[in-house]
Design a protein around this motif. Structure first.
Motif, PDB file in Angstrom:
ATOM      1  N   GLY A  87      13.559 -23.628  -1.844  1.00 32.46           N
ATOM      2  CA  GLY A  87      12.548 -22.807  -2.501  1.00 32.46           C
ATOM      3  C   GLY A  87      11.249 -23.547  -2.767  1.00 32.46           C
ATOM      4  O   GLY A  87      10.263 -22.938  -3.226  1.00 32.46           O
ATOM      5  N   TRP A  88      11.219 -24.827  -2.476  1.00 31.44           N
ATOM      6  CA  TRP A  88       9.996 -25.614  -2.668  1.00 31.44           C
ATOM      7  C   TRP A  88       9.091 -25.569  -1.442  1.00 31.44           C
ATOM      8  O   TRP A  88       8.090 -26.287  -1.373  1.00 31.44           O
ATOM      9  N   TRP A  89       9.426 -24.752  -0.451  1.00 30.65           N
ATOM     10  CA  TRP A  89       8.688 -24.771   0.817  1.00 30.65           C
ATOM     11  C   TRP A  89       7.178 -24.545   0.654  1.00 30.65           C
ATOM     12  O   TRP A  89       6.396 -25.131   1.424  1.00 30.65           O
ATOM     13  N   PRO A  90       6.696 -23.712  -0.303  1.00 33.02           N
ATOM     14  CA  PRO A  90       5.232 -23.578  -0.400  1.00 33.02           C
ATOM     15  C   PRO A  90       4.534 -24.905  -0.708  1.00 33.02           C
ATOM     16  O   PRO A  90       3.460 -25.190  -0.163  1.00 33.02           O
ATOM     17  N   ALA A  91       5.160 -25.730  -1.569  1.00 33.00           N
ATOM     18  CA  ALA A  91       4.563 -27.027  -1.903  1.00 33.00           C
ATOM     19  C   ALA A  91       4.601 -27.971  -0.715  1.00 33.00           C
ATOM     20  O   ALA A  91       3.616 -28.674  -0.420  1.00 33.00           O
ATOM     21  N   PHE A  92       5.750 -28.008  -0.015  1.00 31.94           N
ATOM     22  CA  PHE A  92       5.853 -28.864   1.169  1.00 31.94           C
ATOM     23  C   PHE A  92       4.872 -28.422   2.262  1.00 31.94           C
ATOM     24  O   PHE A  92       4.306 -29.245   2.977  1.00 31.94           O
ATOM     25  N   LEU A  93       4.659 -27.113   2.380  1.00 32.98           N
ATOM     26  CA  LEU A  93       3.830 -26.568   3.448  1.00 32.98           C
ATOM     27  C   LEU A  93       2.373 -27.023   3.321  1.00 32.98           C
ATOM     28  O   LEU A  93       1.700 -27.276   4.329  1.00 32.98           O
ATOM     29  N   VAL A  94       1.880 -27.123   2.092  1.00 30.81           N
ATOM     30  CA  VAL A  94       0.464 -27.467   1.899  1.00 30.81           C
ATOM     31  C   VAL A  94       0.258 -28.950   1.620  1.00 30.81           C
ATOM     32  O   VAL A  94      -0.881 -29.379   1.419  1.00 30.81           O
ATOM     33  N   LEU A  95       1.342 -29.732   1.630  1.00 27.81           N
ATOM     34  CA  LEU A  95       1.202 -31.148   1.287  1.00 27.81           C
ATOM     35  C   LEU A  95       0.357 -31.896   2.312  1.00 27.81           C
ATOM     36  O   LEU A  95      -0.545 -32.667   1.947  1.00 27.81           O
ATOM     37  N   ALA A  96       0.623 -31.699   3.606  1.00 25.46           N
ATOM     38  CA  ALA A  96      -0.160 -32.383   4.640  1.00 25.46           C
ATOM     39  C   ALA A  96      -1.639 -31.968   4.604  1.00 25.46           C
ATOM     40  O   ALA A  96      -2.522 -32.836   4.650  1.00 25.46           O
ATOM     41  N   PRO A  97      -1.962 -30.654   4.514  1.00 28.39           N
ATOM     42  CA  PRO A  97      -3.380 -30.283   4.372  1.00 28.39           C
ATOM     43  C   PRO A  97      -4.032 -30.889   3.133  1.00 28.39           C
ATOM     44  O   PRO A  97      -5.203 -31.293   3.177  1.00 28.39           O
ATOM     45  N   PHE A  98      -3.287 -30.968   2.023  1.00 30.12           N
ATOM     46  CA  PHE A  98      -3.829 -31.602   0.817  1.00 30.12           C
ATOM     47  C   PHE A  98      -4.165 -33.066   1.072  1.00 30.12           C
ATOM     48  O   PHE A  98      -5.240 -33.544   0.687  1.00 30.12           O
ATOM     49  N   LEU A  99      -3.259 -33.779   1.729  1.00 36.79           N
ATOM     50  CA  LEU A  99      -3.497 -35.201   1.989  1.00 36.79           C
ATOM     51  C   LEU A  99      -4.710 -35.396   2.893  1.00 36.79           C
ATOM     52  O   LEU A  99      -5.504 -36.327   2.679  1.00 36.79           O
ATOM     53  N   LEU A 100      -4.863 -34.542   3.909  1.00 34.05           N
ATOM     54  CA  LEU A 100      -6.027 -34.628   4.790  1.00 34.05           C
ATOM     55  C   LEU A 100      -7.322 -34.358   4.022  1.00 34.05           C
ATOM     56  O   LEU A 100      -8.333 -35.046   4.207  1.00 34.05           O
ATOM     57  N   ALA A 101      -7.284 -33.358   3.129  1.00 30.70           N
ATOM     58  CA  ALA A 101      -8.470 -33.040   2.330  1.00 30.70           C
ATOM     59  C   ALA A 101      -8.804 -34.178   1.368  1.00 30.70           C
ATOM     60  O   ALA A 101      -9.971 -34.547   1.211  1.00 30.70           O
ATOM     61  N   ALA A 102      -7.770 -34.746   0.733  1.00 34.81           N
ATOM     62  CA  ALA A 102      -7.992 -35.854  -0.200  1.00 34.81           C
ATOM     63  C   ALA A 102      -8.524 -37.081   0.529  1.00 34.81           C
ATOM     64  O   ALA A 102      -9.440 -37.767   0.041  1.00 34.81           O
ATOM     65  N   LEU A 103      -7.963 -37.359   1.711  1.00 37.09           N
ATOM     66  CA  LEU A 103      -8.431 -38.488   2.510  1.00 37.09           C
ATOM     67  C   LEU A 103      -9.885 -38.288   2.930  1.00 37.09           C
ATOM     68  O   LEU A 103     -10.714 -39.201   2.812  1.00 37.09           O
ATOM     69  N   ALA A 104     -10.221 -37.084   3.410  1.00 33.72           N
ATOM     70  CA  ALA A 104     -11.582 -36.813   3.866  1.00 33.72           C
ATOM     71  C   ALA A 104     -12.584 -36.901   2.721  1.00 33.72           C
ATOM     72  O   ALA A 104     -13.651 -37.529   2.853  1.00 33.72           O
ATOM     73  N   GLY A 105     -12.250 -36.289   1.584  1.00 38.57           N
ATOM     74  CA  GLY A 105     -13.162 -36.326   0.439  1.00 38.57           C
ATOM     75  C   GLY A 105     -13.383 -37.731  -0.069  1.00 38.57           C
ATOM     76  O   GLY A 105     -14.518 -38.136  -0.365  1.00 38.57           O
ATOM     77  N   SER A 106     -12.298 -38.498  -0.160  1.00 36.02           N
ATOM     78  CA  SER A 106     -12.405 -39.876  -0.634  1.00 36.02           C
ATOM     79  C   SER A 106     -13.153 -40.751   0.364  1.00 36.02           C
ATOM     80  O   SER A 106     -13.952 -41.618  -0.017  1.00 36.02           O
ATOM     81  N   TYR A 107     -12.920 -40.520   1.651  1.00 36.85           N
ATOM     82  CA  TYR A 107     -13.599 -41.291   2.704  1.00 36.85           C
ATOM     83  C   TYR A 107     -15.115 -41.104   2.624  1.00 36.85           C
ATOM     84  O   TYR A 107     -15.887 -42.063   2.742  1.00 36.85           O
ATOM     85  N   VAL A 108     -15.534 -39.864   2.406  1.00 41.81           N
ATOM     86  CA  VAL A 108     -16.971 -39.586   2.284  1.00 41.81           C
ATOM     87  C   VAL A 108     -17.564 -40.340   1.103  1.00 41.81           C
ATOM     88  O   VAL A 108     -18.665 -40.896   1.185  1.00 41.81           O
ATOM     89  N   VAL A 109     -16.830 -40.399  -0.013  1.00 42.44           N
ATOM     90  CA  VAL A 109     -17.318 -41.125  -1.190  1.00 42.44           C
ATOM     91  C   VAL A 109     -17.509 -42.598  -0.871  1.00 42.44           C
ATOM     92  O   VAL A 109     -18.556 -43.196  -1.182  1.00 42.44           O
TER      93      VAL A 109
END
Length: 360
Positions: A87-109
């Motif tokens: 039942g945790w699949w929604p969290a697992f599903l968006v984990l990779a997109p979250f990491l990519l977004a966090a990496l991109a935002g932090s990289y720009v900084v």
């Protein structure tokens, strides 16, 4: 090759760091701060390190006590928890997109605000995996010292700000003792067999995790073995609260001592950039956590902790302190670390190729 014995001078510096950490924890308890046994030592030793105090991080002791956290996390894994994981699949599903977004935002900084070179900025921006980031970053030609400082600052900022955020926005507070009172376990609550099983889970998990080269093996290995023992019903208790507090104390001291060899004047700008990067990651984590919490019908605080870009042990201890679902938060962070380590090399190769095409 046998290890060199620790010199008396190094032992004295480590003892002073632990003493400062203990005194800081007592102050944090007196002030009723959340997670006092980790935040107090972390803040006290950070100040001492930046002030040039003759201290040193007890890294060997950290590797001894960190499996305690793994055993603690495993104690939260029960058969009902295992059955609920699909039942945790929604969290697992968006984990990779979250990491990519966090990496991109932090990289720009790091690139735009900090002026870091491409490889240093990329591996400083990784949302987890401190040791892997340092090794991969150095191999890619990055500045290892800057990468280490960026990750140490990220953990410091995330672990310090999130309890304050919870208190101000959600009105949530951790217990003065640094853990959920309902989970406090006295030393006398464990039988001899409990001690033997939990100790074996820590030792076997650490050894097996290291042999299998698991990410965060000192935590993940003991967590798996402890979880298996608790699911099988061989043991039903968690490690004593006193030992958990000791582990928090050592973790907090080690985080603070990562700033040794620097002064605030020397690194203030880099710490400010790393702090801005951590703030961007927190905002992105919140943006992902709120809809996930709504879909999964869980408290926003719990989803936020699961996505927050701190260390596995630190964020799991925050979950324990705030009374959130320890199993959900720890499993999410284990998955995060595994994804970060797996994604780092291929994404960096793509970024490097783009840089060559742009003439960078």
């Amino acid at each position: 090759m046998p290890r060199r014995p620790i010199s008396p001078q190094l032992l004295a510096r480590q003892a002073l760091a632990l003493l400062i950490g203990y005194a800081s924890a007592r102050v944090a308890l007196w002030l009723y701060l959340p997670l006092p046994w980790m935040l107090g030592p972390m803040f006290g030793c950070t100040v001492a390190a930046l002030a040039g105090a003759p201290i040193s991080g007890p890294n060997q002791l950290r590797m001894i006590v960190i499996p305690i956290i793994g055993v603690l996390l495993g104690s939260a894994i029960t058969l009902p928890v295992l059955l609920s994981m699909p039942g945790w699949w929604p969290a697992f599903l968006v984990l990779a997109p979250f990491l990519l977004a966090a990496l991109a935002g932090s990289y720009v900084v790091f690139r735009r605000l900090g002026g870091f070179d491409r490889s240093t900025a990329f591996f400083s921006a990784m949302p987890g995996g401190l040791n892997d980031a340092m090794l991969l970053g150095a191999a890619a030609g990055g500045d290892e010292r800057r990468i280490a400082l960026a990750h140490a600052t990220r953990i410091l900022v995330v672990v310090f700000l999130i309890p304050l955020f919870f208190s101000l926005v959600y009105g949530a507070t951790g217990s003065a003792g640094g853990g959920n009172p309902a989970r406090n376990v006295a030393l006398s609550a464990l039988s001899l067999s409990d001690w033997a099983i939990l100790t074996a889970a820590a030792a076997l998990g650490y050894w097996g995790g290291k042999k299998l080269d698991l990410p965060a093996y000192a935590v993940m290995g003991p967590m798996i073995v402890s979880g298996a023992a608790h699911v099988a019903g061989i043991v039903h208790v968690a490690p004593p609260t006193q030992l958990v507090n000791l582990a928090q104390l050592v973790i907090g001291v080690v985080i603070g001592c990562r700033f040794l060899g620097t002064t605030f004047r020397e690194v203030s700008r880099e710490m400010a950039v790393a702090g801005a990067s951590a703030a961007v990651m927190i905002v992105i984590a919140l943006a992902f956590a709120v809809p996930v919490a709504a879909i999964m019908q869980m408290p926003a605080t719990q989803a936020f902790l699961a996505f927050s870009p701190g260390g596995l042990a630190e964020m799991s201890l925050l979950a324990l302190s705030m009374g959130e679902d320890l199993a959900f938060v720890s499993v999410m962070h284990l998955t995060r670390i595994a994804l970060v380590v797996a994604m780092a090399r291929p994404i960096w190769r793509w970024v490097a190729r783009r840089g060559e095409k742009d003439g960078a």
